[in-house]
Scaffold this motif. Structure first.
Motif, mmCIF file in Angstrom:
data_model
loop_
_atom_site.group_PDB
_atom_site.id
_atom_site.type_symbol
_atom_site.label_atom_id
_atom_site.label_comp_id
_atom_site.label_asym_id
_atom_site.label_seq_id
_atom_site.Cartn_x
_atom_site.Cartn_y
_atom_site.Cartn_z
ATOM 1 N N VAL A 1 6.149 -4.322 -12.579
ATOM 2 C CA VAL A 1 7.195 -4.751 -11.652
ATOM 3 C C VAL A 1 8.414 -3.869 -11.822
ATOM 4 C CG1 VAL A 1 8.761 -6.659 -11.067
ATOM 5 C CG2 VAL A 1 6.373 -7.133 -11.613
ATOM 6 N N GLY A 2 8.996 -3.470 -10.700
ATOM 7 C CA GLY A 2 10.207 -2.667 -10.757
ATOM 8 C C GLY A 2 10.895 -2.631 -9.413
ATOM 9 N N ARG A 3 12.070 -2.005 -9.396
ATOM 10 C CA ARG A 3 12.833 -1.867 -8.159
ATOM 11 C C ARG A 3 12.566 -0.496 -7.553
ATOM 12 N NH1 ARG A 3 15.923 -6.044 -7.067
ATOM 13 N NH2 ARG A 3 16.500 -7.423 -8.763
ATOM 14 N N VAL A 4 12.306 -0.481 -6.252
ATOM 15 C CA VAL A 4 11.960 0.764 -5.563
ATOM 16 C C VAL A 4 13.172 1.683 -5.502
ATOM 17 C CG1 VAL A 4 11.139 1.782 -3.406
ATOM 18 C CG2 VAL A 4 10.187 -0.397 -4.180
ATOM 19 N N LYS A 5 13.009 2.895 -6.012
ATOM 20 C CA LYS A 5 14.055 3.910 -5.940
ATOM 21 C C LYS A 5 13.764 4.890 -4.818
ATOM 22 C CE LYS A 5 16.706 2.357 -8.960
ATOM 23 N NZ LYS A 5 17.916 1.718 -8.453
ATOM 24 N N PRO B 1 16.520 -9.167 2.890
ATOM 25 C CA PRO B 1 16.234 -7.961 3.666
ATOM 26 C C PRO B 1 16.816 -6.685 3.055
ATOM 27 C CG PRO B 1 17.874 -9.315 4.774
ATOM 28 C CD PRO B 1 17.389 -10.108 3.595
ATOM 29 N N PHE B 2 17.804 -6.831 2.137
ATOM 30 C CA PHE B 2 18.471 -5.675 1.527
ATOM 31 C C PHE B 2 18.833 -6.012 0.089
ATOM 32 C CE2 PHE B 2 22.286 -3.354 0.314
ATOM 33 C CZ PHE B 2 21.960 -2.050 0.667
ATOM 34 N N HIS B 3 18.706 -5.032 -0.800
ATOM 35 C CA HIS B 3 19.189 -5.189 -2.178
ATOM 36 C C HIS B 3 19.790 -3.862 -2.617
ATOM 37 C CE1 HIS B 3 19.437 -5.891 -6.450
ATOM 38 N NE2 HIS B 3 19.237 -7.180 -6.218
ATOM 39 N N PRO B 4 21.041 -3.883 -3.123
ATOM 40 C CA PRO B 4 21.725 -2.623 -3.458
ATOM 41 C C PRO B 4 21.056 -1.806 -4.558
ATOM 42 C CG PRO B 4 22.988 -4.525 -4.215
ATOM 43 C CD PRO B 4 21.875 -5.056 -3.351
ATOM 44 N N HIS B 5 20.269 -2.439 -5.424
ATOM 45 C CA HIS B 5 19.606 -1.713 -6.517
ATOM 46 C C HIS B 5 18.143 -1.403 -6.211
ATOM 47 C CE1 HIS B 5 23.173 -2.279 -8.857
ATOM 48 N NE2 HIS B 5 23.067 -3.589 -8.773
ATOM 49 N N GLY B 6 17.685 -1.817 -5.034
ATOM 50 C CA GLY B 6 16.291 -1.568 -4.650
ATOM 51 C C GLY B 6 15.500 -2.858 -4.570
ATOM 52 N N ILE B 7 14.557 -2.877 -3.657
ATOM 53 C CA ILE B 7 13.691 -4.037 -3.475
ATOM 54 C C ILE B 7 12.718 -4.118 -4.652
ATOM 55 C CG2 ILE B 7 11.912 -5.055 -1.970
ATOM 56 C CD1 ILE B 7 14.738 -5.067 -0.725
ATOM 57 N N LYS B 8 12.558 -5.323 -5.200
ATOM 58 C CA LYS B 8 11.645 -5.500 -6.338
ATOM 59 C C LYS B 8 10.223 -5.671 -5.813
ATOM 60 C CE LYS B 8 13.060 -7.751 -10.012
ATOM 61 N NZ LYS B 8 13.422 -8.865 -10.921
ATOM 62 N N GLY C 1 0.792 -1.222 0.000
ATOM 63 C CA GLY C 1 0.000 0.000 0.000
ATOM 64 C C GLY C 1 0.829 1.280 0.000
ATOM 65 N N ASP C 2 2.159 1.166 0.167
ATOM 66 C CA ASP C 2 3.016 2.354 0.133
ATOM 67 C C ASP C 2 3.050 2.953 -1.271
ATOM 68 O OD1 ASP C 2 3.722 2.206 2.782
ATOM 69 O OD2 ASP C 2 5.788 1.543 2.427
ATOM 70 N N LEU C 3 3.137 4.270 -1.336
ATOM 71 C CA LEU C 3 3.320 4.978 -2.604
ATOM 72 C C LEU C 3 4.818 5.055 -2.871
ATOM 73 C CD1 LEU C 3 1.923 6.564 -4.898
ATOM 74 C CD2 LEU C 3 2.270 8.610 -3.527
ATOM 75 N N VAL C 4 5.246 4.531 -4.020
ATOM 76 C CA VAL C 4 6.682 4.446 -4.319
ATOM 77 C C VAL C 4 6.961 4.855 -5.758
ATOM 78 C CG1 VAL C 4 7.133 2.599 -2.630
ATOM 79 C CG2 VAL C 4 6.486 1.993 -4.959
ATOM 80 N N ASP C 5 8.222 5.221 -6.006
ATOM 81 C CA ASP C 5 8.738 5.372 -7.361
ATOM 82 C C ASP C 5 9.590 4.151 -7.650
ATOM 83 O OD1 ASP C 5 7.674 7.830 -8.094
ATOM 84 O OD2 ASP C 5 9.339 8.964 -7.242
ATOM 85 N N VAL C 6 9.315 3.470 -8.763
ATOM 86 C CA VAL C 6 10.116 2.311 -9.157
ATOM 87 C C VAL C 6 10.713 2.552 -10.534
ATOM 88 C CG1 VAL C 6 8.689 0.691 -7.829
ATOM 89 C CG2 VAL C 6 8.228 1.013 -10.254
#
Length: 68
Positions: free
Chosen positions: A57-61, A42-49, A13-18
């Motif tokens: 689908v995308g990685r959270v920036k 728990p961590f991803h250097p390019h962002g959580i997918k 439900g969070d509003l994010v930019d991916v």
């Protein structure tokens, strides 16, 4: 404002930019609401997918603080 590299910072439900896979070179961002968190670590250097409510689908920036 948080970046999207820690899984614990992201909730359904969070509003994010991916950034979607096809936009990684350009860095074009897509905004939406988190429907599912796809990264198990728990961590991803390019962002959580994540999957957005639009099924994109995308990685959270960036996690957008809705208090502003």
């Amino acid at each position: 404002m948080k970046d999207g590299r820690k899984r614990e910072d992201i909730a359904i439900g969070d509003l994010v930019d991916v950034v979607k896979k096809q936009h990684q070179r350009s860095g074009e961002l897509t905004q939406g609401l988190v429907k599912r968190i796809l990264t198990k670590a728990p961590f991803h250097p390019h962002g959580i997918k994540v999957m957005l409510d639009t099924n994109e689908v995308g990685r959270v920036k960036e996690i957008i603080d809705e208090d502003f």
